[in-house]
Motif scaffolding. Structure first.
Motif, PDB file in Angstrom:
ATOM      1  N   PHE D 238       0.853  -1.206   0.000  1.00 41.04           N
ATOM      2  CA  PHE D 238       0.000   0.000   0.000  1.00 41.04           C
ATOM      3  C   PHE D 238       0.893   1.263   0.000  1.00 41.04           C
ATOM      4  CE2 PHE D 238      -4.314   1.508   1.932  1.00 41.04           C
ATOM      5  CZ  PHE D 238      -4.362   2.482   0.963  1.00 41.04           C
ATOM      6  N   THR D 239       1.839   1.304   0.949  1.00 41.24           N
ATOM      7  CA  THR D 239       2.675   2.518   1.027  1.00 41.24           C
ATOM      8  C   THR D 239       3.576   2.598  -0.218  1.00 41.24           C
ATOM      9  OG1 THR D 239       4.169   1.158   2.329  1.00 41.24           O
ATOM     10  CG2 THR D 239       2.784   2.717   3.537  1.00 41.24           C
ATOM     11  N   GLY D 240       3.974   1.438  -0.728  1.00 44.88           N
ATOM     12  CA  GLY D 240       4.816   1.448  -1.943  1.00 44.88           C
ATOM     13  C   GLY D 240       4.058   2.072  -3.085  1.00 44.88           C
ATOM     14  N   ALA D 241       2.799   1.687  -3.256  1.00 39.88           N
ATOM     15  CA  ALA D 241       1.986   2.240  -4.359  1.00 39.88           C
ATOM     16  C   ALA D 241       1.885   3.754  -4.192  1.00 39.88           C
ATOM     17  CB  ALA D 241       0.602   1.592  -4.337  1.00 39.88           C
ATOM     18  N   LEU D 242       1.583   4.173  -2.984  1.00 38.55           N
ATOM     19  CA  LEU D 242       1.435   5.633  -2.755  1.00 38.55           C
ATOM     20  C   LEU D 242       2.777   6.323  -3.006  1.00 38.55           C
ATOM     21  CD1 LEU D 242      -0.721   5.593   0.503  1.00 38.55           C
ATOM     22  CD2 LEU D 242      -1.429   6.360  -1.766  1.00 38.55           C
ATOM     23  N   TRP D 243       3.843   5.685  -2.540  1.00 38.76           N
ATOM     24  CA  TRP D 243       5.173   6.296  -2.709  1.00 38.76           C
ATOM     25  C   TRP D 243       5.486   6.460  -4.180  1.00 38.76           C
ATOM     26  CZ3 TRP D 243      10.071   3.733  -3.993  1.00 38.76           C
ATOM     27  CH2 TRP D 243      11.171   4.558  -3.797  1.00 38.76           C
ATOM     28  N   MET D 244       5.100   5.396  -4.946  1.00 37.38           N
ATOM     29  CA  MET D 244       5.359   5.474  -6.412  1.00 37.38           C
ATOM     30  C   MET D 244       4.621   6.708  -6.961  1.00 37.38           C
ATOM     31  SD  MET D 244       7.101   2.667  -7.008  1.00 37.38           S
ATOM     32  CE  MET D 244       6.471   1.017  -6.793  1.00 37.38           C
ATOM     33  N   MET D 245       3.406   6.877  -6.505  1.00 33.50           N
ATOM     34  CA  MET D 245       2.581   7.956  -7.105  1.00 33.50           C
ATOM     35  C   MET D 245       3.174   9.327  -6.788  1.00 33.50           C
ATOM     36  SD  MET D 245      -1.466   7.236  -6.919  1.00 33.50           S
ATOM     37  CE  MET D 245      -1.482   6.861  -5.154  1.00 33.50           C
ATOM     38  N   ASN D 246       3.625   9.494  -5.506  1.00 33.59           N
ATOM     39  CA  ASN D 246       4.025  10.876  -5.191  1.00 33.59           C
ATOM     40  C   ASN D 246       5.113  10.838  -4.130  1.00 33.59           C
ATOM     41  OD1 ASN D 246       4.251  13.471  -4.382  1.00 33.59           O
ATOM     42  ND2 ASN D 246       2.052  13.908  -4.379  1.00 33.59           N
ATOM     43  N   PRO D 247       6.360  10.634  -4.526  1.00 36.11           N
ATOM     44  CA  PRO D 247       7.443  10.398  -3.548  1.00 36.11           C
ATOM     45  C   PRO D 247       7.570  11.503  -2.506  1.00 36.11           C
ATOM     46  CG  PRO D 247       8.266  10.239  -5.804  1.00 36.11           C
ATOM     47  CD  PRO D 247       6.872  10.738  -5.880  1.00 36.11           C
ATOM     48  N   ASN D 248       7.301  12.762  -2.871  1.00 36.63           N
ATOM     49  CA  ASN D 248       7.607  13.739  -1.800  1.00 36.63           C
ATOM     50  C   ASN D 248       6.414  13.953  -0.859  1.00 36.63           C
ATOM     51  OD1 ASN D 248       5.874  15.329  -3.293  1.00 36.63           O
ATOM     52  ND2 ASN D 248       7.588  16.036  -4.577  1.00 36.63           N
ATOM     53  N   LEU D 249       5.277  13.325  -1.191  1.00 38.04           N
ATOM     54  CA  LEU D 249       4.171  13.465  -0.232  1.00 38.04           C
ATOM     55  C   LEU D 249       4.106  12.230   0.681  1.00 38.04           C
ATOM     56  CD1 LEU D 249       1.919  15.311   0.608  1.00 38.04           C
ATOM     57  CD2 LEU D 249       0.381  14.154  -0.991  1.00 38.04           C
ATOM     58  N   TYR D 250       4.485  11.045   0.139  1.00 37.16           N
ATOM     59  CA  TYR D 250       4.348   9.819   0.942  1.00 37.16           C
ATOM     60  C   TYR D 250       5.727   9.206   1.185  1.00 37.16           C
ATOM     61  CZ  TYR D 250      -0.363  10.485  -0.792  1.00 37.16           C
ATOM     62  OH  TYR D 250      -1.579  11.038  -1.108  1.00 37.16           O
ATOM     63  N   ALA D 251       5.959   8.745   2.402  1.00 30.75           N
ATOM     64  CA  ALA D 251       7.286   8.177   2.740  1.00 30.75           C
ATOM     65  C   ALA D 251       7.425   6.815   2.067  1.00 30.75           C
ATOM     66  CB  ALA D 251       7.368   7.980   4.254  1.00 30.75           C
ATOM     67  N   ASP D 252       8.691   6.357   1.924  1.00 33.23           N
ATOM     68  CA  ASP D 252       8.889   5.080   1.220  1.00 33.23           C
ATOM     69  C   ASP D 252       8.534   3.908   2.150  1.00 33.23           C
ATOM     70  OD1 ASP D 252      11.229   6.050   2.674  1.00 33.23           O
ATOM     71  OD2 ASP D 252      11.901   3.975   2.309  1.00 33.23           O
TER      72      ASP D 252
END
Lengths: 191, 318, 439, 333
Positions: D238-252
């Motif tokens: 889940f966090t990986g998908a979000l991170w892919m979408m917007n690296p500077n908004l979501y932590a890796d």
């Protein structure tokens, strides 16, 4: 996207039963078994949506133009009462066992603060007709979700040996408290 | 304007009221309120609601609820407009006096603490096939808390609470508990069918079928045979008590032995809780000093015993 | 290696007696032969006190089809028809007491010499019925009933159960090692009766020498199948599922999926009955466990008092439990006034350390019993329902599918007697049905 | 004819079959979970010093005392020997900051044992994980006390111990809240939380120690792998998908796995047998649910740490999950 947020907001974040503490009496009364809980949720969804639809119209077409805002509560209760009467008859004819199981709680929806709460909240939050209906569906889903989850837990209590002093409503109230503690995790989800 | 809404709503409801009409007899509701509501099933119906429905609809239906008291009975007769007759009040009686030290057990039983469960494994651990196993099935099923396990390992019936609903009679796997009319005064504490020479091997307090009671009873209310313990016909028994005096193993006991409560002076801390809970104010005393139970007033309900934090009250046979 | 879903791996403890060859048991002085030694309708004694009986002479008459006669284990006089504790029910049951005269004289004509392959199936079936052959695995279901399924049931697989998955026991193992011809002969007879041209002999992989021997001796129609060592591999439904992949329908019988299962010992008894006309008066039993001084596999007569068996094996040393059958499904005994029966596959004497006598605590829903249950049930729910005598609720949770194999109770960390609760719930359900039918 | 001719052997035992039992019993299981928790607790003590020992001691002792008192009062048999109270105490301590005052810990134990377990009828009857009920109760009732994280420092170094630092997740939440991007949060090399050199409750700081404990439990077959692996996997995906979408908004995802209470939650809280589904299929659904809710609360919710709430909510769903994932009938006809 806005509507999804609206529904999630109403169903999870400020869930009618667990965050706003509305509609506790049917919540305690009907959650003995899952099938009655589901039956009750269906009835509540039906009543809430229709009620908020009709009350919004009445408020917009009748109360505001004639400046009768103060009549709001009575009018809403009247509408809800007639809707509940309608639902009661349908259920009595369609599935008598569900009617027997719901028993006193079906007419009780009339005075159910959750249903009236939706109607009044729609006005206070100045939702449009469509918004208030969706908000009502969200609220009803939230109510139904909490009811079914709670019924699941209470069915397990049949098998546990809960101390005599706590059996029945006391343990239900404690469990509802902890459940609302858990649902507080969702607070702040939707601004 | 509100009237307008009211009128429109009434119109809709009127039409739908006709299409979905299903009526229910109001008398049934009134009868249901009179019933105890314990849903114990002694009347043979699923619960009080089902029984209320039956007795309202079916005119000849008998008043089969044993747990109903006199005034509720009168009220129901008025509601239904017909005399429902008196429900003969019964009380449960335990037909076994075999405490663990007076009897022999054949093996150490390991398993659930329930007589019915113990009975299906090798027929129960007690050497006597008719004796009470003392694991408390009767106590578990009693909806009125009228039966409890004494220190002597045998069930004791609290007369004040017992409504004669017979749930304990069905629960006992060895049919030791029987219903005796409240009017009756004597019961035989043994139902063994074994010959006395065999029974002596494993029980010292059973009925040895000597027949002394049968001979002495002036109203021949008691019968004994070679393979059946003494049985009292309550209708004939005049409670003269002669049989009790002659019985060599004192198997016959006075039914209404009102169990009395007595305060154990050295244990009592004088907290006064027993005084508050006693329904008949039979307990008196000053705080911080041992309390006293007035035996004539005490009905032996045992509430004080349950509530006493210091276990300073014991049950005695008056 | 084939196996089934679920099941447990209890310590085998077979080495206590596995390698002891079958010892012949000396003739006892008196025999207590129970009248009811089978599952099904009761039988009636046809001898009375004082009668002279010969070895192998029939002494009870079965009442009804699903029943089996009992025979005199030796020659002697009938002392009395009295009562003794029945090892299975624990209650008093009628038994025939025979004082042996020591001559051990066969009844007239026995043992016959005849070739089963030339006998017609009716003759074979008659011989089995007359010999009182019952399932020797422990269920004691009359064999002639099992081998004559109703016409509409087509049978295509005959399985000989040599799994012997119960820990401690090795009577079938020794039988297959020392007398393979009897087992194979009986299998061929059964195949002929069922009209089949092949059969499966299933043996667990912890008996490699038995497997090798059987593979070498078995005719081509009998295929030896090796099974993974897991309890309850030997249970009928699990054995059929492991070998054929079919599942016996819930509430149904093996014949509903075209299979018939017979214990290896039963096949040996079938061979004796058909080939020599010898009735079931003797069987191989493992007397084992740490509570007995010298564990032995013995060839013992039905009706031999247990005291003689215990003395023959060196007596007890701090025995906590005496069990007829295996540790998983055997029945605990409390009186030494009992005797060997047709279904006694083992006499197991456990010390307090080996058995489980501690009180049970609350269920922590750890799920071990769900993984262990071979019948895909949820034993924890059944045990909670048992504590509250809620048999209706247990019925909705497939209570009647439970084969009482004991796997759940073995693994339950809270020591809950789940099988006892199941037996209790089933008893409540039967009582309620009887009451509702009767009322 | 009497039932017995005087032959019965007095000290023989009779019970239903089966007559043998596996050596593993409830106290053994509880002990194994406590052993698995010890590495995590030691790291906590190493980094937070004496206060950590104080919290653990108070929590364990008060839990056991409260349970015994309750059972004495209710005239039930005392079950302190099964070690479940000690385990709840230890788990609760690991959920509290080491600076927690003694009365907070005692109150937490009270809530955990009484409200969390005994009121439902003791071990095995409670629908919610007792330690989590107490943690959430304290978090909401005393937010200040529960979120003052004493800065970690090596056990022997004399640095002042009143310095309070935020947890990595807390810093992330404030950064996103104020500046809208995570880059504002102080940069964190991933080794610190891995070994425990970060702020946080005294038990959840070192992912390595907790993973070791978890693997020990799975190896000893106390818990099945389903809940921890699927729970951590869901959070990672889940966090990986979000991170892919917007690296500077979501932590890796690596950050999300190691920081915060995920490891402690996944290996020890969610796998509490009493409050998790009984079938393996049910455990998978339970773990996915926990993962989704944890990430939803961490990313969009009001609280920096979503693990406790997620597990509590999923505990409520366990009866429904159990009902849905009942194993199929053998030979369904």
């Amino acid at each position: 996207m806005y509507y999804i947020l609206l529904i999630v907001g109403a169903a999870l974040v400020n869930n009618f039963v667990l965050s706003r503490f509305l509609g506790i009496c049917p919540f305690m009364g009907v959650s003995k078994s899952i099938d009655t809980a589901v039956g009750m949720s269906m009835a509540v969804i039906f009543v809430m949506t229709l009620a908020s639809f009709v009350t919004w119209l009445i408020n917009d077409l009748l109360l505001i133009p004639y400046g009768l805002g103060y009549l709001q509560t009575i009018a809403f209760i009247l509408v809800i009462a007639s809707l509940v009467q309608l639902v009661e008859m349908i259920i009595q004819r369609v599935s008598p066992p569900l009617y027997q199981a719901l028993g006193i709680f079906l007419p009780l929806i009339t005075t159910n603060c959750a249903v009236l709460g939706v109607a009044i909240l729609n006005i206070q939050l100045k939702y449009s007709l469509l918004d208030s209906c969706i908000f009502a569906v969200g609220a009803a889903l939230g109510f139904g979700l909490a009811l079914v989850i709670f019924a699941g837990i209470r069915e397990e209590f049949e098998l546990n040996n809960i101390p005599k002093a706590f059996r029945g409503t006391p343990i239900a109230l404690i469990t509802a408290g902890i459940l609302s503690l858990a649902f507080m995790g969702f607070s702040g989800l939707v601004k | 304007m509100v009237g307008g809404i009211g009128f429109v709503a009434a119109l809709i409801l009127g039409i739908s009221a006709v299409t979905f009409a299903v009526e229910m007899d109001p008398r049934e509701k009134a009868v249901l309120d009179q019933l105890p509501g314990a849903n114990c099933g002694a009347c043979g119906f699923a619960g009080c609601a089902a029984f209320a429905h039956e007795i309202t609809e079916n005119v000849e239906a008998e008043m089969a609820c044993p747990a109903v008291n006199e005034n509720a009975l009168k009220a129901m007769s008025e509601i239904l407009g017909r005399d429902l007759g008196g429900g003969a009040a019964f009380i449960a009686f335990v037909g076994c006096k075999g405490t663990p030290d007076q009897t022999i057990t054949r093996y150490n039983y390991v398993g659930p603490r329930d007589c019915r469960a113990a009975q299906i494994i090798a027929g129960g651990s007690k050497a006597c096939a008719y004796g009470c196993l003392g694991l408390g099935s009767c106590v578990d099923v009693c909806p009125f808390g009228a039966i409890h396990m004494g220190e002597d390992g045998l069930p004791h019936v609290v007369e004040a609470k017992c409504t004669g609903c017979a749930k304990c009679v069905d629960a006992c796997p060895r049919q030791i508990i029987r219903l005796i009319p409240k009017s009756g005064n004597y019961g035989v504490g043994c139902i063994s069918k074994d010959l006395s020479k065999d029974m002596k091997q494993y029980c010292k307090v059973g009925c040895i079928k000597c027949g002394l009671c049968e001979n002495i009873c002036p109203f021949d209310a008691i019968t004994v045979s070679k393979d059946s313990s003494a049985v009292i016909d309550q209708s004939k028994c005049r409670s003269c008590g002669l049989c009790v005096s002659v019985c060599p193993t004192s198997v016959i006991s006075f039914l209404h032995t009102p169990l009395k409560a007595r305060v154990i002076v050295e244990k009592c801390k004088g907290c006064g809780i027993c005084d508050q809970v006693c329904p008949v104010e039979a307990i008196t005393g000053k705080p911080k000093e041992p309390y006293l139970v007035n035996e004539s007033k005490c009905i032996g309900c045992g509430l004080c015993i349950d509530k006493c934090p210091a276990d300073a009250i014991e049950r005695i046979v008056s | 290696m084939k196996t089934f879903k679920g099941g447990i791996h209890p310590p085998e403890e077979k080495e206590l007696v596995k390698d002891n060859p079958i010892a012949d048991f000396p003739l006892s002085s008196t025999f207590y032969v129970l009248v009811q030694q089978h599952l099904g309708a009761p039988a009636k004694p046809i001898v009375k006190a004082g009668d002279e009986v010969k070895k192998g002479q029939v002494i009870t008459e079965p009442l009804g089809f699903v029943s089996a006669p009992v025979h005199a284990p030796t020659s002697g006089t009938v002392k009395e028809i009295s009562k003794m504790v029945h090892p299975v029910t624990g209650l008093l049951a009628p038994c025939i007491v025979i004082d042996a005269d020591g001559k051990d004289q066969w009844a007239d004509g026995l043992p016959l010499e005849r070739d089963p392959s030339v006998m017609t199936t009716e003759e074979l079936m008659g011989a089995i019925k007359a010999a009182g052959i019952v399932g020797m695995g422990g269920a004691t279901f009359p064999t002639h009933v099992k081998l004559s399924p109703p016409k509409e049931k087509t049978i295509d697989t005959f399985i000989v159960n040599g799994a012997e998955c119960e820990p401690y026991l090795s009577s079938d193992y020794r039988l297959m090692l020392e007398q393979p011809e009897r087992v194979l002969g009986g299998t061929l007879i059964a195949m002929r009766i069922l009209g089949l041209d092949k059969a499966i002999l299933a043996i667990e992989s912890n008996k490699p020498d038995a497997i090798k021997l059987m593979e070498s001796k078995a005719p081509p129609q009998i295929q030896v199948e090796t099974l993974k060592v897991k309890y309850p591999q030997g249970a009928e439904k699990q054995l059929i599922n492991a070998l054929t992949g079919r599942e016996v329908p819930s509430g149904g019988l093996p014949m509903d999926v075209g299979a018939v299962v017979q214990n290896a010992g039963t096949c040996a008894a079938i061979y004796d009955a058909c080939a020599h006309g010898i009735p079931l008066i003797e069987r191989i039993t493992s007397v084992t466990g740490r509570g007995i001084k010298h564990p032995k596999n013995i060839k013992v007569r039905i009706g031999t008092p247990i005291k003689d068996v215990i003395d023959f094996c060196g007596g007890l040393n701090d025995a906590a439990k005496i069990i007829f059958g295996g540790p998983m499904m055997g029945i605990a005994q409390f009186s030494d006034d009992i005797s060997i029966m047709k279904g006694t596959s083992g006499v197991l004497v456990l010390t307090e350390k080996d058995t489980n006598i501690s009180h049970y605590s609350a269920c922590i829903s750890c799920g071990r019993c769900v993984e262990a249950c071979p019948m895909c049930l949820i034993p924890s729910t059944l045990s909670k329902a048992g504590e509250k005598s809620m048999w209706q609720m247990a019925l909705d949770n497939n209570l009647l599918d439970c084969v009482e194999c004991g796997s759940c109770t073995f693994v339950c960390p809270a020591n809950r007697p789940i099988v006892h609760f199941v037996k209790y719930l089933k008893a409540l359900q039967r009582a309620a049905n009887a009451k509702s039918k009767g009322a | 004819m009497p039932r017995v001719k005087g032959h019965e052997m007095k000290d023989i035992f009779v019970s239903s079959s089966p007559h043998i039992h596996s050596p593993e019993d409830t106290p053994w299981i509880m002990r194994q979970v406590i052993y698995a928790l010890i590495p995590g607790a030691l790291i906590g003590v190493y980094f937070f010093g004496i206060p950590a020992i104080r919290v653990i001691a108070i929590s364990v002792v008060s839990c056991m005392v409260i349970e015994t008192l309750w059972q004495k009062l209710m005239k039930q048999d005392i079950t302190i020997a099964d070690g479940s109270a000690a385990l709840t105490g230890l788990l609760l301590a690991m959920n509290l900051p080491s600076g927690a005052p003694w009365w907070l810990v005692v109150l937490g134990s009270l809530v955990a044992i009484i409200l969390g377990k005994q009121v439902y009828g003791g071990l095995g009857n409670n629908p919610f994980n007792p330690a989590l009920v107490a943690r959430v109760f304290l978090l909401i009732s005393f937010p200040v006390h529960m979120t003052t994280w004493p800065a970690p420092r090596a056990f022997f170094s004399q640095a002042a111990d009143t310095v309070t630092g935020a947890t990595p997740l807390g810093a992330l939440k404030t950064a996103v809240f104020e500046h809208g991007t995570i880059t504002a949060a102080p940069h964190l090399n991933l080794m610190d939380p891995f070994f425990g050199n970060i702020g946080g409750s005294l038990g959840e700081i070192s992912a390595l120690a907790l993973i070791l404990g978890g693997i020990y439990l799975i190896a000893r077959k106390i818990i099945s792998w389903h809940i921890p692996v699927i729970y951590i996997g869901t959070v990672a995906v889940f966090t990986g998908a979000l991170w892919m979408m917007n690296p500077n908004l979501y932590a890796d995802p690596a950050f999300h796995l190691i920081a915060g209470g995920l490891m402690l939650g996944a290996f020890f809280m969610a796998t509490d047998m009493v409050t998790s589904p009984i079938t393996n299929k049910g455990k998978i659904i339970f773990a996915v649910g926990c993962g989704v809710i944890t990430v939803v609360i961490r990313i969009w919710g009001g609280y920096p740490e979503g693990v406790s709430f997620a597990i509590l909510i999923m505990n409520a769903l366990v009866p429904l999950i159990n009902k849905v994932t009942r194993p199929g009938k053998f030979g369904a006809v």
